[in-house]
Design a protein around this motif. Structure first.
Motif, PDB file in Angstrom:
ATOM      1  N   SER A 157      -1.711  -6.750  -5.964  1.00  0.00           N
ATOM      2  CA  SER A 157      -0.541  -6.373  -5.182  1.00  0.00           C
ATOM      3  C   SER A 157      -0.558  -7.004  -3.796  1.00  0.00           C
ATOM      4  O   SER A 157       0.441  -7.555  -3.327  1.00  0.00           O
ATOM      5  CB  SER A 157      -0.472  -4.849  -5.070  1.00  0.00           C
ATOM      6  N   ARG A 193      -8.761  -0.890  -7.660  1.00  0.00           N
ATOM      7  CA  ARG A 193      -9.039  -2.006  -6.746  1.00  0.00           C
ATOM      8  C   ARG A 193      -8.454  -3.314  -7.292  1.00  0.00           C
ATOM      9  O   ARG A 193      -7.925  -4.128  -6.528  1.00  0.00           O
ATOM     10  CB  ARG A 193     -10.546  -2.147  -6.522  1.00  0.00           C
ATOM     11  N   LEU A 245       1.293   3.616  -3.017  1.00  0.00           N
ATOM     12  CA  LEU A 245       0.068   4.242  -3.505  1.00  0.00           C
ATOM     13  C   LEU A 245      -0.433   5.353  -2.590  1.00  0.00           C
ATOM     14  O   LEU A 245      -1.244   6.182  -2.992  1.00  0.00           O
ATOM     15  CB  LEU A 245      -1.025   3.185  -3.685  1.00  0.00           C
ATOM     16  N   MET A 303      -4.780  -3.202  -6.685  1.00  0.00           N
ATOM     17  CA  MET A 303      -4.480  -3.384  -5.268  1.00  0.00           C
ATOM     18  C   MET A 303      -4.638  -4.834  -4.832  1.00  0.00           C
ATOM     19  O   MET A 303      -3.829  -5.349  -4.058  1.00  0.00           O
ATOM     20  CB  MET A 303      -5.387  -2.490  -4.428  1.00  0.00           C
ATOM     21  N   TYR A 342     -10.621  -3.945  -0.199  1.00  0.00           N
ATOM     22  CA  TYR A 342     -10.591  -3.632  -1.633  1.00  0.00           C
ATOM     23  C   TYR A 342     -11.339  -4.661  -2.466  1.00  0.00           C
ATOM     24  O   TYR A 342     -11.886  -4.329  -3.522  1.00  0.00           O
ATOM     25  CB  TYR A 342      -9.136  -3.514  -2.107  1.00  0.00           C
ATOM     26  N   MET A 351       0.811  -1.205   0.000  1.00  0.00           N
ATOM     27  CA  MET A 351       0.000   0.000   0.000  1.00  0.00           C
ATOM     28  C   MET A 351       0.846   1.257   0.000  1.00  0.00           C
ATOM     29  O   MET A 351       0.403   2.313  -0.465  1.00  0.00           O
ATOM     30  CB  MET A 351      -0.913   0.004   1.233  1.00  0.00           C
TER      31      MET A 351
END
Length: 452
Positions: free
Chosen positions: A299, A293, A37, A296, A122, A34
């Protein structure tokens, strides 16, 4: 799946089957999360100048690279899975090693819980039936990766390479789309109080604060060290994965930040709590939230797998050195330390269900860099104690590189004490009360001998 080792692999013996691709994958999976970002807005608020902003990201990578070079020498000398714990234990003794290992295991398990919760947050809106079920999603993901890794390290290796590759491609794809296809945005109306680059000594202070954010975002470069003895050629593979991985992460970070700057003027980026969301909205319009989303989720899945793999190696290594219960050193035929794996999974699930993971991560964030500082100090101890020992990899520009790594860590610790005094003091209190825990778990005089 039996917990008994296969012929030729006695109980407690990990399988030496991993390669450079795994090392790179676990470093990328563990490091990129995170932070990249969200952090750009924090850094832009401190240094709202493009050259200074990008310079902070390069400087953060330099700190990670100094650490990677220093740790690579120690690991190449004596490859042992378990993170920084085996290095400190061998150089400074059982109790300092216990403190590093214990705090590392707690904080890594807390990170599993934290990342899994964010993944649930997310993923929910992408599948309406899952909305509002963040804890259930988080527990399912963590338990699922536990089942996958229970089968053996080869499956864990494949999962890590696949998820980290998907993460890297998604992030690089997002950056390239912004740089090559998205039109630069004219600045929106910016308040007259938009931050300016501070002058003089104030600039030094701003850069230091910005560096704290960058260093946190690069944290995770030690990932391959948790699997040192499982790499096919650790003396060669550890330096290659650590150095190459840090450079790869830096490249991805610089690409993403260049992309953000392409669509968001730095004055608008300053203070934005979620720069990536703003950038996605400008690039994709109403579909931006869905695109982000998906990126994410890809990731965070890689991060959960990496953290679960790493967490299990720490109690395994401590148990093997008789600093935790003996059962935790059992390894199955697939090369998985099964009791240590499920102990880590149980701790992460407990933190999710009790909603205490945020407190644990905040309290022990201080210990991450403190553990680095202790490890860099161990480097100097080993250079003095064993000057003639074989060193398959030697730190270049000795003693400058390890000294800068150590000084950087000490400066970061001082800044953490000043900026987050409460949680830093809680972390120090945890160290203070660790002695009776250490005495409780230590099993006999053999604990004073390093595992060979």
């Amino acid at each position: 799946m039996t917990d008994n080792a296969q012929p030729g692999h006695p109980p407690g013996k990990l399988l030496q089957v991993l390669g450079v691709a795994f090392g790179l994958a676990v470093l990328v999976g563990n490091t990129i999360g995170m932070g990249i970002l969200r952090t750009p807005g924090e850094i832009a608020a401190q240094v709202p100048s493009v050259p200074w902003f990008m310079g902070v990201w390069v400087a953060g990578a330099l700190y990670a690279l100094l650490g990677a070079l220093t740790v690579s020498e120690l690991v190449a000398m004596r490859p042992r899975s378990g993170g920084l714990y085996p290095l400190v234990r061998h150089g400074l003794g059982p109790y300092p090693g216990f403190v590093v290992g214990w705090s590392d295991w707690l904080s890594t398990s807390g990170s599993i819980a934290a990342v899994a919760i964010v993944l649930g947050e997310y993923a929910g809106p992408l599948v309406p039936a899952l909305a509002g079920r963040e804890k259930a999603i988080a527990c399912t993901v963590v338990f699922g990766f536990g089942l996958l890794q229970w089968r053996g390290i080869r499956l864990g290796d494949l999962a890590q390479q696949a998820t980290s590759l998907a993460k890297a491609l998604a992030l690089v794809g997002l950056a390239l789309f912004a740089l090559l296809l998205a039109k630069p945005q004219a600045p929106a109306t910016v308040a007259t109080t938009a931050p300016l680059l501070p002058p003089g000594l104030a600039l030094v202070g701003a850069v230091i604060v910005a560096m704290q954010s960058a260093i946190y975002t690069y944290d995770g470069w030690t990932g391959p060290v948790y699997f040192s003895e499982e790499l096919a050629d650790p003396a060669r593979d550890i330096p290659r994965t650590m150095i190459g991985g840090v450079l790869l992460v830096m490249t991805i970070y610089l690409l993403l930040n260049a992309a953000f700057l392409h669509v968001i003027p730095i004055r608008e980026m300053a203070g934005d709590p979620f720069v990536a969301a703003t950038a996605a909205a400008r690039m994709f319009g109403p579909a931006g939230d869905t695109v982000l989303r998906i990126v994410m989720v890809l990731s965070l899945v890689a991060s959960v797998n990496a953290l679960v793999l790493m967490a299990s190696r720490v109690p395994f290594a401590m148990s093997r050195d008789r600093l935790l219960p003996a059962i935790l050193q059992r390894v199955n035929a697939g090369g998985t330390p099964v009791p240590a794996l499920w102990a880590s999974i149980a701790l992460a699930l407990g933190l999710i269900l009790t909603n205490t993971f945020a407190s644990v991560v905040a309290m022990l964030a201080f210990m991450f860099v403190a553990n680095y500082a202790v490890t860099f100090a161990t480097f100097f101890v080993m250079r003095r104690r064993q000057p003639q020992a074989p060193r398959p990899f030697r730190v270049p520009l000795y003693p400058l590189v390890p000294a800068l790594a150590l000084l950087g860590s000490l400066a970061f610790i001082a800044a953490s004490l000043a900026s987050d005094t409460r949680n830093s003091l809680y972390a120090l209190l945890l160290v203070a009360v660790s002695w009776p825990v250490y005495r409780l778990f230590r099993r006999g005089p053999a604990a004073a001998q390093a595992h060979d």
